[in-house]
Design a protein around this motif. Structure first.
Motif, PDB file in Angstrom:
ATOM      1  N   THR A 129      -2.103  -1.299   0.962  1.00 33.45           N
ATOM      2  CA  THR A 129      -3.050  -0.425   1.632  1.00 33.45           C
ATOM      3  C   THR A 129      -3.804   0.383   0.592  1.00 33.45           C
ATOM      4  O   THR A 129      -3.250   0.783  -0.434  1.00 33.45           O
TER       5      THR A 129
ATOM      6  N   GLN B 205     -10.718   3.173  -1.085  1.00 35.27           N
ATOM      7  CA  GLN B 205     -11.618   2.371  -0.282  1.00 35.27           C
ATOM      8  C   GLN B 205     -13.065   2.784  -0.516  1.00 35.27           C
ATOM      9  O   GLN B 205     -13.962   1.947  -0.579  1.00 35.27           O
TER      10      GLN B 205
ATOM     11  N   PHE C 230     -15.192 -14.092   9.585  1.00 38.12           N
ATOM     12  CA  PHE C 230     -14.616 -13.917   8.247  1.00 38.12           C
ATOM     13  C   PHE C 230     -14.395 -15.316   7.663  1.00 38.12           C
ATOM     14  O   PHE C 230     -13.791 -16.179   8.313  1.00 38.12           O
TER      15      PHE C 230
ATOM     16  N   CYS D 236     -17.136 -11.245   4.547  1.00 38.29           N
ATOM     17  CA  CYS D 236     -16.862 -10.417   5.722  1.00 38.29           C
ATOM     18  C   CYS D 236     -18.173  -9.967   6.347  1.00 38.29           C
ATOM     19  O   CYS D 236     -19.173  -9.780   5.650  1.00 38.29           O
TER      20      CYS D 236
ATOM     21  N   VAL E 276     -15.721 -10.016  -0.818  1.00 34.98           N
ATOM     22  CA  VAL E 276     -14.492  -9.500  -1.429  1.00 34.98           C
ATOM     23  C   VAL E 276     -13.956 -10.589  -2.349  1.00 34.98           C
ATOM     24  O   VAL E 276     -13.679 -11.704  -1.912  1.00 34.98           O
TER      25      VAL E 276
ATOM     26  N   HIS F 254      -7.266  -7.455  -2.574  1.00 39.53           N
ATOM     27  CA  HIS F 254      -8.085  -6.909  -1.492  1.00 39.53           C
ATOM     28  C   HIS F 254      -8.331  -7.957  -0.411  1.00 39.53           C
ATOM     29  O   HIS F 254      -8.407  -7.624   0.783  1.00 39.53           O
ATOM     30  N   ILE F 255      -8.461  -9.214  -0.813  1.00 42.45           N
ATOM     31  CA  ILE F 255      -8.622 -10.294   0.159  1.00 42.45           C
ATOM     32  C   ILE F 255      -7.405 -10.361   1.076  1.00 42.45           C
ATOM     33  O   ILE F 255      -7.528 -10.437   2.305  1.00 42.45           O
TER      34      ILE F 255
ATOM     35  N   GLU G 196      -7.370  -7.464   3.520  1.00 43.57           N
ATOM     36  CA  GLU G 196      -8.353  -7.664   4.593  1.00 43.57           C
ATOM     37  C   GLU G 196      -7.808  -8.628   5.645  1.00 43.57           C
ATOM     38  O   GLU G 196      -7.898  -8.389   6.850  1.00 43.57           O
TER      39      GLU G 196
ATOM     40  N   GLY H  27      -5.111  -7.282   7.792  1.00 47.21           N
ATOM     41  CA  GLY H  27      -5.624  -6.353   8.789  1.00 47.21           C
ATOM     42  C   GLY H  27      -6.208  -7.058   9.998  1.00 47.21           C
ATOM     43  O   GLY H  27      -6.346  -6.462  11.067  1.00 47.21           O
TER      44      GLY H  27
END
Length: 242
Positions: free
Chosen positions: A5, A11, A64, A77, A99, A104-105, A108, A111
């Motif tokens: 996170t 972010q 996505f 994205c 991204v 980070h991928i 994402e 999420g």
């Protein structure tokens, strides 16, 4: 969920580039037209793309697109919501936040996916990941997230750049896919939260210089799915993604 996170400050500092592009039909004289308006060829290359999703198309039905290109991962994205003028311009253009950092991928994707298996926590555990070679790491996180390749093709690309003044450069790519489809792309990169309308205007000005018709053209993925994954394509059309 056992995911990486990012704090709000992290972010905010992670400004991802947004790719704004318009596709066009490559006629036999397109290279001559590009040279005539001052575009400079920066080379030709060939690359293989592989696209991944869950069996139920969780990612692509939300627009996505997870791609591996010659060993490098990228997640396209949906960009942030557009203003009304930008929405009108988008009738000819597409825009995606890109991204490219694998951590980070993964964050994402985690999420997006609901009810992720507990084993996902192991994928993002750095102490365990460091004990594996790169191929094993890749195989593990794809397997645990149940991601599978749904499209694979090779593209031969010839690229040009055009200096459009103080704004910078516009890039034009001419792509020939190995399944027999040829398409051109006019592209401008802007930072997330940047001036999208200006980027779209620069693209449209380039299109006018090239004498392109005012119609939206299908991309390589659009055509690939139509031809080889009709069920997937039909679902994307129903979801208004394509």
């Amino acid at each position: 969920l056992g995911v990486i996170t990012l704090s709000l400050s992290e972010q905010a500092s992670c400004k991802m580039p947004v790719e704004v592009e318009r596709k066009f039909v490559c006629d036999s004289d397109i290279q001559g037209k590009l040279k005539k308006i001052g575009a400079v060829c920066i080379g030709q290359c060939q690359f293989k793309d592989q696209y991944f999703d869950l069996e139920d198309f969780t990612l692509t039905l939300r627009d996505f697109w997870l791609r591996k290109r010659e060993g490098h991962w990228e997640l396209k994205c949906p960009a942030s919501s557009l203003t009304e003028p930008e929405q009108r311009a988008e009738a000819m253009c597409t825009n995606y936040r890109e991204v490219m950092d694998l951590a980070h991928i993964k964050a994402e994707i985690m999420g997006i996916i609901e009810n992720c298996p507990g084993a996902v926590e192991d994928i993002l555990d750095s102490s365990q990941m460091n004990q594996l070679n790169s191929d094993s790491k890749e195989e593990m996180w794809l397997k645990e997230l149940k991601l599978q390749c749904f499209a694979e093709y090779t593209t031969t690309r010839c690229s040009y750049v055009l200096d459009d003044g103080e704004e910078g450069r516009v890039r034009v790519d001419l792509d020939q896919a190995d399944f027999g489809y040829c398409v051109g792309e006019i592209e401008v990169l802007v930072s997330e939260g940047g001036n999208m309308q200006s980027a779209m205007q620069r693209i449209e000005m380039t299109a006018e210089k090239l004498g392109l018709a005012g119609e939206k053209i299908q991309g390589k993925m659009h055509v690939f799915l139509q031809r080889y994954r009709p069920d997937h394509y039909a679902q994307l059309v129903c979801a208004h993604v394509l």
